[in-house]
Design a protein around this motif. Structure first.
Motif, PDB file in Angstrom:
ATOM      1  N   SER A   1      -3.681 -14.725  31.709  1.00 37.46           N
ATOM      2  CA  SER A   1      -2.799 -15.873  31.881  1.00 37.46           C
ATOM      3  C   SER A   1      -1.378 -15.448  32.244  1.00 37.46           C
ATOM      4  CB  SER A   1      -2.790 -16.699  30.594  1.00 37.46           C
ATOM      5  OG  SER A   1      -2.358 -18.009  30.857  1.00 37.46           O
ATOM      6  N   ASP A   2      -0.563 -16.426  32.599  1.00 40.99           N
ATOM      7  CA  ASP A   2       0.877 -16.229  32.776  1.00 40.99           C
ATOM      8  C   ASP A   2       1.615 -17.048  31.724  1.00 40.99           C
ATOM      9  OD1 ASP A   2       0.506 -14.733  35.098  1.00 40.99           O
ATOM     10  OD2 ASP A   2       0.967 -16.391  36.456  1.00 40.99           O
ATOM     11  N   PHE A   3       2.723 -16.511  31.245  1.00 35.52           N
ATOM     12  CA  PHE A   3       3.548 -17.205  30.248  1.00 35.52           C
ATOM     13  C   PHE A   3       5.010 -17.147  30.654  1.00 35.52           C
ATOM     14  CE2 PHE A   3      -0.182 -15.738  28.059  1.00 35.52           C
ATOM     15  CZ  PHE A   3      -0.512 -16.773  27.211  1.00 35.52           C
TER      16      PHE A   3
ATOM     17  N   ILE B   1      10.292 -15.563  43.427  1.00 35.51           N
ATOM     18  CA  ILE B   1       9.798 -16.298  42.263  1.00 35.51           C
ATOM     19  C   ILE B   1      10.749 -16.200  41.072  1.00 35.51           C
ATOM     20  CG2 ILE B   1       8.290 -14.497  41.246  1.00 35.51           C
ATOM     21  CD1 ILE B   1       7.164 -18.083  41.708  1.00 35.51           C
ATOM     22  N   ARG B   2      11.332 -15.013  40.860  1.00 37.46           N
ATOM     23  CA  ARG B   2      12.327 -14.852  39.796  1.00 37.46           C
ATOM     24  C   ARG B   2      13.563 -14.189  40.394  1.00 37.46           C
ATOM     25  NH1 ARG B   2       7.459 -14.331  37.731  1.00 37.46           N
ATOM     26  NH2 ARG B   2       7.324 -12.182  38.438  1.00 37.46           N
ATOM     27  N   GLU B   3      14.705 -14.368  39.723  1.00 33.90           N
ATOM     28  CA  GLU B   3      15.968 -13.908  40.276  1.00 33.90           C
ATOM     29  C   GLU B   3      15.958 -12.397  40.528  1.00 33.90           C
ATOM     30  OE1 GLU B   3      19.293 -14.869  37.826  1.00 33.90           O
ATOM     31  OE2 GLU B   3      20.746 -14.283  39.367  1.00 33.90           O
TER      32      GLU B   3
ATOM     33  N   TYR C   1      12.163 -17.046  31.295  1.00 34.15           N
ATOM     34  CA  TYR C   1      12.488 -18.098  32.257  1.00 34.15           C
ATOM     35  C   TYR C   1      13.696 -17.672  33.100  1.00 34.15           C
ATOM     36  CZ  TYR C   1      14.460 -22.203  34.341  1.00 34.15           C
ATOM     37  OH  TYR C   1      15.009 -23.056  35.264  1.00 34.15           O
ATOM     38  N   SER C   2      13.560 -17.829  34.399  1.00 35.78           N
ATOM     39  CA  SER C   2      14.625 -17.460  35.329  1.00 35.78           C
ATOM     40  C   SER C   2      14.988 -18.689  36.157  1.00 35.78           C
ATOM     41  CB  SER C   2      14.088 -16.334  36.228  1.00 35.78           C
ATOM     42  OG  SER C   2      14.909 -16.102  37.334  1.00 35.78           O
ATOM     43  N   PRO C   3      16.215 -19.226  35.974  1.00 34.27           N
ATOM     44  CA  PRO C   3      16.573 -20.451  36.705  1.00 34.27           C
ATOM     45  C   PRO C   3      16.590 -20.179  38.209  1.00 34.27           C
ATOM     46  CG  PRO C   3      18.234 -19.864  35.048  1.00 34.27           C
ATOM     47  CD  PRO C   3      17.319 -18.697  35.166  1.00 34.27           C
TER      48      PRO C   3
ATOM     49  N   THR D   1      -7.809 -16.291  42.962  1.00 37.56           N
ATOM     50  CA  THR D   1      -6.566 -16.421  42.218  1.00 37.56           C
ATOM     51  C   THR D   1      -5.521 -17.076  43.129  1.00 37.56           C
ATOM     52  OG1 THR D   1      -5.250 -15.167  40.621  1.00 37.56           O
ATOM     53  CG2 THR D   1      -5.442 -14.192  42.797  1.00 37.56           C
ATOM     54  N   THR D   2      -4.538 -17.861  42.662  1.00 31.74           N
ATOM     55  CA  THR D   2      -4.240 -18.157  41.280  1.00 31.74           C
ATOM     56  C   THR D   2      -4.595 -19.606  40.969  1.00 31.74           C
ATOM     57  OG1 THR D   2      -2.394 -16.590  41.221  1.00 31.74           O
ATOM     58  CG2 THR D   2      -2.380 -18.291  39.587  1.00 31.74           C
ATOM     59  N   SER D   3      -5.033 -19.846  39.759  1.00 28.93           N
ATOM     60  CA  SER D   3      -5.543 -21.157  39.386  1.00 28.93           C
ATOM     61  C   SER D   3      -4.495 -22.046  38.731  1.00 28.93           C
ATOM     62  CB  SER D   3      -6.704 -20.976  38.407  1.00 28.93           C
ATOM     63  OG  SER D   3      -7.853 -20.576  39.111  1.00 28.93           O
TER      64      SER D   3
ATOM     65  N   GLY E   1      -4.799 -18.089  46.965  1.00 31.03           N
ATOM     66  CA  GLY E   1      -4.058 -19.300  47.261  1.00 31.03           C
ATOM     67  C   GLY E   1      -2.997 -19.482  46.191  1.00 31.03           C
ATOM     68  N   GLN E   2      -1.857 -20.062  46.529  1.00 32.64           N
ATOM     69  CA  GLN E   2      -0.842 -20.315  45.500  1.00 32.64           C
ATOM     70  C   GLN E   2      -1.399 -21.263  44.449  1.00 32.64           C
ATOM     71  OE1 GLN E   2       0.762 -19.960  48.754  1.00 32.64           O
ATOM     72  NE2 GLN E   2       1.358 -17.990  47.932  1.00 32.64           N
ATOM     73  N   ASN E   3      -2.182 -22.227  44.907  1.00 33.18           N
ATOM     74  CA  ASN E   3      -2.946 -23.063  43.989  1.00 33.18           C
ATOM     75  C   ASN E   3      -4.353 -23.122  44.569  1.00 33.18           C
ATOM     76  OD1 ASN E   3      -4.175 -24.995  42.480  1.00 33.18           O
ATOM     77  ND2 ASN E   3      -2.861 -26.681  43.135  1.00 33.18           N
TER      78      ASN E   3
ATOM     79  N   VAL F   1      -1.184 -20.568  31.821  1.00 39.18           N
ATOM     80  CA  VAL F   1      -0.965 -21.707  30.930  1.00 39.18           C
ATOM     81  C   VAL F   1       0.524 -21.993  30.789  1.00 39.18           C
ATOM     82  CG1 VAL F   1      -1.010 -20.301  28.814  1.00 39.18           C
ATOM     83  CG2 VAL F   1      -1.576 -22.706  28.696  1.00 39.18           C
ATOM     84  N   GLN F   2       1.352 -20.960  30.851  1.00 43.95           N
ATOM     85  CA  GLN F   2       2.825 -20.984  30.786  1.00 43.95           C
ATOM     86  C   GLN F   2       3.389 -21.183  29.383  1.00 43.95           C
ATOM     87  OE1 GLN F   2       3.642 -19.798  33.459  1.00 43.95           O
ATOM     88  NE2 GLN F   2       2.529 -20.725  35.150  1.00 43.95           N
ATOM     89  N   SER F   3       2.812 -22.118  28.614  1.00 48.17           N
ATOM     90  CA  SER F   3       3.340 -22.388  27.273  1.00 48.17           C
ATOM     91  C   SER F   3       2.232 -23.018  26.435  1.00 48.17           C
ATOM     92  CB  SER F   3       4.530 -23.349  27.367  1.00 48.17           C
ATOM     93  OG  SER F   3       4.860 -23.863  26.081  1.00 48.17           O
TER      94      SER F   3
HETATM   95  N1  SAH Z   1       0.550 -20.363  41.505  1.00 42.48           N
HETATM   96  C1  SAH Z   1       1.457 -19.336  41.911  1.00 42.48           C
HETATM   97  C2  SAH Z   1       2.140 -18.678  40.790  1.00 42.48           C
HETATM   98  C3  SAH Z   1       2.985 -17.554  41.241  1.00 42.48           C
HETATM   99  S1  SAH Z   1       4.232 -17.234  40.210  1.00 42.48           S
HETATM  100  C4  SAH Z   1       0.811 -18.325  42.781  1.00 42.48           C
HETATM  101  O1  SAH Z   1      -0.219 -17.772  42.437  1.00 42.48           O
HETATM  102  O2  SAH Z   1       1.328 -18.041  43.850  1.00 42.48           O
HETATM  103  C5  SAH Z   1       3.487 -16.290  38.957  1.00 42.48           C
HETATM  104  C6  SAH Z   1       4.057 -16.621  37.640  1.00 42.48           C
HETATM  105  O3  SAH Z   1       5.454 -16.425  37.633  1.00 42.48           O
HETATM  106  C7  SAH Z   1       3.899 -18.060  37.206  1.00 42.48           C
HETATM  107  O4  SAH Z   1       2.626 -18.358  36.747  1.00 42.48           O
HETATM  108  C8  SAH Z   1       4.940 -18.178  36.128  1.00 42.48           C
HETATM  109  O5  SAH Z   1       4.440 -17.745  34.889  1.00 42.48           O
HETATM  110  C9  SAH Z   1       6.005 -17.190  36.583  1.00 42.48           C
HETATM  111  N2  SAH Z   1       7.177 -17.915  37.080  1.00 42.48           N
HETATM  112  C10 SAH Z   1       7.251 -18.785  38.094  1.00 42.48           C
HETATM  113  N3  SAH Z   1       8.504 -19.275  38.200  1.00 42.48           N
HETATM  114  C11 SAH Z   1       9.235 -18.705  37.202  1.00 42.48           C
HETATM  115  C12 SAH Z   1      10.586 -18.828  36.770  1.00 42.48           C
HETATM  116  N4  SAH Z   1      11.440 -19.643  37.375  1.00 42.48           N
HETATM  117  N5  SAH Z   1      10.982 -18.075  35.710  1.00 42.48           N
HETATM  118  C13 SAH Z   1      10.116 -17.243  35.087  1.00 42.48           C
HETATM  119  N6  SAH Z   1       8.849 -17.115  35.442  1.00 42.48           N
HETATM  120  C14 SAH Z   1       8.393 -17.833  36.484  1.00 42.48           C
END
Ligand code: SAH
Length: 447
Positions: free
Chosen positions: A295-297, A37-39, A329-331, A228-230, A191-193, A257-259
């Motif tokens: 929440s997630d941000f 999900i992140r680097e 944020y992680s590309p 989870t997660t919604s 579930g992822q969603n 919500v993210q932002s």
């Molecule tokens: N709906 C998914 C979300 C998983 S990721 C699930 O439940 O499986 C969990 C959180 O990681 C996300 O809500 C988001 O806030 C964060 N995230 C996802 N991709 C990201 C990125 N590229 N950079 C930083 N944070 C990220």
């Protein structure tokens, strides 16, 4: 979900003679179940592999082979690349292929060369998995939905976990029934969603998540249900009504919500604006007034200005979250946002993250402090750190410590909360609930 998947891998390997050990040093088989999900999470795999390579060499010198596997979303995304960077790895398989684990283990022992399996099979892996057992747990995860079709521009999930699929209603009910019969009292649907759940119900078309939860609430002994997660834009009235009507559905919701900036939310392809989110929260709170939200941000999404970030801070003030995960944020390779102009410098991301986390932590501390002096029902599901201490969860997901006899494990007890810490509460035992009340709402309805 990775915890759940790892449990299922353990279940699959048991019949062929494997059991879980605590440290990798003397394991015959090591599986790294990875996250992409992140680097940072993804890079950790390669540093862990470096350490495991040495352990594997030591064991090989002693004439004992160690089979090394990389599973999960890094395996799915990087497949061949892992075998190139770490040629001592024996198996690489994605999250949709792990039901073939026994066969892959056999192949590794039989054939030369590594086994790679990152296919999305036509039939769901769940058809091949053994029924989940309670195994002494009182709280368990249960996957009901996988994959995601929402394509948030920052997110790798649609590429690693694949398209949205739902498990049939009967299968979920059978698994939940099996867990409850074995003593599990709380189930978290995964579930992822998870809001995209639309499971086939024999003869009834499909059921939404809200309807699935209503069906699960009829299972004897299952007193607590969470999910989870919604994804906010897909929370429907069935689910909101479930929060109103179903007592077993716990009053806690993780709602990323993210932002708080509409401009950024649009660039993220989130399908909700800040005011949509606030309206949804209002509807949920009208249905269940004591609902606690986390929440997630993401801070520092490409193009995020000071004003955008301020909108996020304002949203936090308006909604009053009780907890949150927040990230820089992680590309991620292959996602649209990674190629956007206006990438935010790391020091700006760090500053924003710190300010946001201070605010979120203060919200969490205030929520915990507000519990002091109140009564709460807590599912005691583990031993605490000190002797004579048990630990459990409040309806709002707070960890609660209490001095209690060991036979209270697995019971839902009434506690008075005496103290609040940043990440947990301390309570004292009021009377243990009589067993019939411990059956929850279904027993009350019958009385
Ligand atoms: N709906 C998914 C979300 C998983 S990721 C699930 O439940 O499986 C969990 C959180 O990681 C996300 O809500 C988001 O806030 C964060 N995230 C996802 N991709 C990201 C990125 N590229 N950079 C930083 N944070 C990220």
């Amino acid at each position: 979900m990775n915890v759940y998947d790892a449990e299922r891998m353990t279940d699959l390997l048991a019949p062929i003679g494997y059991e879980a050990v605590d440290i990798p040093d003397d394991a015959d088989l090591v599986i790294l179940n990875t996250c992409h999900i992140r680097e940072k999470a993804a890079e950790k795999v390669y540093s862990d592999l470096g350490r495991l390579r040495q352990m594997k060499a030591v064991r090989a010198d002693g004439g004992e082979p160690m089979v090394l596997a990389v599973a999960g979303c890094v395996a799915q995304a990087e497949g061949e690349e892992i075998l190139r960077r770490a040629p001592f790895v024996d198996m690489v398989f994605g999250p949709q292929a792990y039901h073939r684990l026994p066969e892959m283990v056999a192949r590794v022992h039989r054939e030369k060369g590594a086994v790679l399996d990152t296919e999305f099979p036509a039939r769901s892996k769940f058809d091949y998995l053994p029924k989940p057992e309670a195994q002494g747990r009182f709280s368990a995860f249960l996957t009901v939905q996988e994959g995601c079709d929402k394509f948030c521009t920052f997110c790798v999930v649609p590429y690693t976990r694949g398209a949205e699929t739902s498990r049939p209603v009967a299968d979920v009910i059978a698994d939940a029934g099996n867990l409850a019969a074995g003593g599990v009292r709380e189930i978290t649907l995964l579930g992822q969603n998870v809001n995209a759940y639309h499971g086939q119900a024999r003869g009834f078309g499909t059921k939404t998540l809200g309807k699935l939860i209503a069906a699960l609430a009829d299972i004897d002994g299952l007193d607590r249900i969470r999910y989870t997660t919604s994804y906010p834009a897909e929370i429907d009235s069935d689910l909101i009504n479930a929060h109103r009507d179903i007592e077993q559905l716990m009053p806690y919701l993780h709602l990323p919500v993210q932002s708080g900036s509409d401009r950024i939310l649009h660039a993220m392809n989130r399908r909700h604006g800040a005011s949509d989110y606030k309206r949804l929260v209002e509807r949920l709170r009208r249905a269940r007034p004591d609902l606690a939200l986390s929440s997630d941000f993401i801070v520092g999404f490409p193009g995020e200005s000071d004003a955008d970030f301020k909108a996020t801070m304002d949203l936090v003030d308006a909604v009053e979250f009780v907890g949150a995960y927040s990230f820089k944020y992680s590309p991620r390779p292959g996602t649209p946002a990674a190629a956007l102009l206006g990438q935010v410098p790391d020091d700006v991301k760090s500053e924003r993250l710190q300010a946001l986390q201070e605010k979120l932590n203060a919200g969490q501390a205030a929520f915990n402090q507000g519990a002091v002096g109140k009564k709460m029902s807590v599912l005691l599901d583990g031993a605490g750190r000190h002797s004579g201490q048990l630990i459990g969860r409040s309806p709002y997901m707070q960890a609660v410590h209490v001095q209690a006899p060991e036979d209270h494990l697995g019971k839902i007890v009434e506690l008075e909360i005496e103290a609040a810490h940043p990440n947990s509460l301390a309570g004292t035992l009021l009377d243990a609930l009589p067993e019939h009340e411990n059956l929850g709402a279904s027993a009350e309805a019958m009385a």
